[in-house]
Design an enzyme around this catalytic site. Structure first.
Site, PDB file in Angstrom:
ATOM      1  N   PRO A 434       0.853  -1.202   0.000  1.00  0.00           N
ATOM      2  CA  PRO A 434       0.000   0.000   0.000  1.00  0.00           C
ATOM      3  C   PRO A 434       0.885   1.248   0.000  1.00  0.00           C
ATOM      4  CG  PRO A 434      -0.011  -1.032   2.182  1.00  0.00           C
ATOM      5  CD  PRO A 434       0.794  -1.928   1.291  1.00  0.00           C
ATOM      6  N   ASP A 610       5.831   2.042   2.501  1.00  0.00           N
ATOM      7  CA  ASP A 610       4.855   0.974   2.746  1.00  0.00           C
ATOM      8  C   ASP A 610       4.027   1.365   3.966  1.00  0.00           C
ATOM      9  OD1 ASP A 610       3.460  -1.339   3.408  1.00  0.00           O
ATOM     10  OD2 ASP A 610       5.142  -2.690   3.001  1.00  0.00           O
ATOM     11  N   HIS A 611       2.753   1.667   3.753  1.00  0.00           N
ATOM     12  CA  HIS A 611       1.922   2.183   4.842  1.00  0.00           C
ATOM     13  C   HIS A 611       1.604   1.122   5.899  1.00  0.00           C
ATOM     14  CE1 HIS A 611      -0.188   5.183   6.840  1.00  0.00           C
ATOM     15  NE2 HIS A 611      -1.067   5.578   5.929  1.00  0.00           N
ATOM     16  N   ARG A 612       1.908  -0.149   5.620  1.00  0.00           N
ATOM     17  CA  ARG A 612       1.740  -1.183   6.646  1.00  0.00           C
ATOM     18  C   ARG A 612       2.790  -1.047   7.741  1.00  0.00           C
ATOM     19  NH1 ARG A 612       2.175  -6.425   3.006  1.00  0.00           N
ATOM     20  NH2 ARG A 612       3.954  -5.158   2.323  1.00  0.00           N
ATOM     21  N   ILE A 614       5.164   2.011   7.825  1.00  0.00           N
ATOM     22  CA  ILE A 614       5.447   3.426   8.096  1.00  0.00           C
ATOM     23  C   ILE A 614       4.140   4.211   8.091  1.00  0.00           C
ATOM     24  CG2 ILE A 614       6.751   5.441   7.352  1.00  0.00           C
ATOM     25  CD1 ILE A 614       8.524   3.034   8.020  1.00  0.00           C
TER      26      ILE A 614
END
EC number: 2.3.1.12
Length: 638
Positions: A434, A610-612, A614
């Site tokens: 993501p 990577d929004h998972r 950060i």
């Protein structure tokens, strides 16, 4: 001296449906040579001796009988012949069961009168009781010969063809495909042509055969269930255990599956009850009389004698373990799979379900070639899977193909191997990660002045000092300060793998595609060392001399388009890394200092992450800190 290996006594003739050896093969004692199929059973004919096959005397489709030559064998020195009885009974368990369940037209009826209508009925099909019609081979009006097959039946233990008792013309067919029939049920009406009819009426068989003795009732209490007589195989391996302690089982329900070198067989329960304990394990070798399990049976009323010829009569409750039945792997439609032991063994070695394989052998039999073709197709499918995934987006509707030629002249240029790999990797990252991109502008006015001032020093050291080594040094400092950026998501998705080393990749544009060489231990190297290593790796990438190991192990990537132009872009994270820094072209911008606008050299930064792993606040802190470090590189020395 060579020796001719011949067909042993097989009780008639059989068709060659598989050749298991070829000229030049080294074979062992009891190794299968051919698979024969008669009207009643299929069987492997084993070699009585070890040796080398000099020639093969038969081919697929040949009809063989006792004494016909199969192969010419050059026996191995000191090879002993296999026991005679083993050669004489090539597939004891399979043949014995099939013959027991197959009808014997010559032993069950009174002769039909010549030139008259005759009802042809299902002969005695043994303990199976009922069987399903899986093929109807004739129709009304057909001329049939004596012994010509009329229908094919299949029970849970065997498949069998029902032959015509006489020559004649079919007047009417009384059964349909998939119907359940039993002993004595009408198959068709046949107008005979004056030939001596063979007996068909089941009542005669019942009269001629003595009724079986009454069976003892199953006593309430624990009962040991043992392996029944498995014939000349002697020992067999447990390839499936179908029940466990505490299971409720019915009479005739399969308990285990055994496999010898000649056949596979299911061992059924002799009575209904509850499994108290299981005495065998998977892959154990068992023989006749070995205990399978302990069964607690309920008291049952004694069953009376059963006339085998009486249609519709219920099967007697067994008093002892019945003979094992050949195993047919269930297909998707519930039918049985027909394959010899050698084919089943090959399928197990490949880990293939026989039910998934299309058969090309006689009467739907699966051959070795079918298994090999299936495995080859699956391997090809697996090989094409990554490309298919990249094209379709792993479930995302693909873009429909377009015929561009109808709009004008076109040229199709093949992608290089490097471009294809890059496309697959980028697409995989885009689908799995993501992405979010954080933008920032760094004031590098003083940094650029420092870089220009050090040009002479760098040239003296034989290197060219660009902005890249300065960016590498600043990012390495931040990866240690903010360790989540120097991590990867664990495969479980429930932990972070933090790295204690700092390896940074940088993108290099080459004529063949994008390459990302990796500089190791960036935090431990000087600016001049980083400048020299970056130049060397970039040159290797452009000259196609970069090894695969030089592009592995990065914790973070920098993609710089500053030498080309642009104000911002959204780079794709190079998974399993969790962030990538995009650098665009620096330009002079008016910056308000609180009193007036001042001309400052501003460098656009684009951080994709990577929004998972950060979150947005962490990304903003990273770009803010990076801007501060680039504004005053001396902060790294603190």
């Amino acid at each position: 001296m060579s020796e001719i290996i011949r067909v042993p006594d097989i009780g008639g003739d059989g068709e060659v449906i598989e050749l298991l050896v070829k000229t030049g093969d080294l074979i062992e004692v009891e190794q299968g040579l051919v698979v024969l199929e008669s009207a009643k059973a299929s069987m492997e004919v084993p070699s009585p001796k070890a040796g080398v096959v000099k020639s093969v005397s038969v081919k697929l489709g040949d009809k063989l009988k006792e004494g016909d030559a199969i192969i010419e064998l050059e026996p191995a020195a000191g090879a002993a012949a296999a026991p005679a009885e083993a050669a004489a009974v090539p597939a004891a368990p399979t043949q014995a069961v099939d013959e027991a369940e197959a009808p014997s037209p010559g032993a069950s009826a009174t002769p039909a009168p010549a030139a008259a209508s005759q009802e042809v009925r299902v002969p005695d099909i043994g303990s199976a009781g009922k069987a399903r019609v899986i093929e109807v081979l004739v129709k009304a009006g057909d001329q049939v010969q004596a012994e010509q097959s009329l229908i094919v039946l299949e029970s849970d233990k065997a498949s069998m063809e029902i032959p015509s008792p006489a020559s004649g013309v079919v007047e009417s067919v009384a059964i349909q495909l998939n119907a359940e029939v039993g002993t004595g049920d009408l198959i068709l009406t046949l107008r005979t042509t004056g030939a001596q009819a063979q007996p068909t009426a089941p009542a005669a068989a019942a009269a001629a055969s003595p009724a079986p003795a009454p069976l003892a009732p199953a006593a309430a209490g624990p009962q040991e269930v043992k392996v029944p007589d498995i014939g000349s195989a002697g020992k067999a391996r447990v390839i499936e255990v179908l029940v466990k302690a505490g299971d409720q089982v019915q009479a005739e329900q399969s308990l285990i599956v055994l496999e010898s070198d000649k056949a596979s067989m299911e061992i059924p329960s002799p009575a209904a009850g509850v499994v108290e304990s299981v005495a065998v394990q998977l892959n154990a070798e068992v023989g006749t009389g070995d205990q399978i399990l302990t069964l607690r049976v309920a008291g049952a009323a004694p069953s009376g004698p059963r006339a085998r010829g009486s249609p519709g009569q219920a099967a007697a409750a067994p008093g002892a373990a019945p003979a094992p039945a050949p195993v047919g792997a269930p297909s998707r439609n519930g039918a049985k799979v027909h394959a010899g032991p050698a084919v089943r063994q090959l399928a197990r070695e490949f880990g293939v379900e026989l039910a998934a394989i299309n058969s090309t052998g006689p009467r739907g039999r699966i051959l070795k070639e079918d298994v090999q073709a299936y495995v080859k197709a699956m391997m090809q499918k697996a090989k094409e899977a990554p490309a298919a995934g990249a094209a379709s987006g792993a479930g995302i509707p693909p873009i429909p193909p377009v015929d561009f030629a109808k709009y004008g002249e076109i040229e199709e240029v093949p992608m290089t191997r490097l471009m294809q790999i890059g496309a697959t990797n980028l697409h995989r990252s885009w689908l799995n990660v993501p992405h979010v991109t954080q933008f920032e502008s760094a004031d590098i006015t003083e940094l650029e002045a420092f870089r220009v001032a050090q040009k002479a020093v760098a040239e003296k050291a034989g290197v060219k000092l660009t902005v890249l080594p300065l960016l590498l040094k600043a990012c390495a400092y931040l990866l240690k300060e903010l360790p989540d950026f120097n991590s990867s998501l664990a495969p479980s998705g429930q932990a972070l793998i933090r790295k204690k080393y700092v390896h940074i990749g940088f993108a290099v544009d080459t004529p063949d595609g994008l390459l990302v060489p990796v500089i190791r231990n960036v935090d431990q190297k000087s600016l001049l060392q980083l400048a020299a290593e970056a130049a060397e790796l970039a040159e290797k990438a452009r000259s196609k001399k970069l090894g695969a190991d030089a592009m592995q192990g990065a914790c973070f990537t920098i993609s710089s388009l500053g030498h080309i132009g642009g104000t911002a872009f959204t780079p794709i994270v190079n998974a399993p890394e969790v962030a990538i820094l995009g650098v665009s072209k620096a330009s002079m911008q008016p910056v308000w200092d609180g009193k007036a606008f001042q001309p400052r050299l501003m460098l656009p930064l684009s951080l994709s992450y990577d929004h998972r792993v950060i979150n947005g606040a962490a990304a903003a802190r990273f770009t803010k800190r990076l801007g501060d470090l680039l504004a005053d590189i001396r902060a790294i020395l603190l």
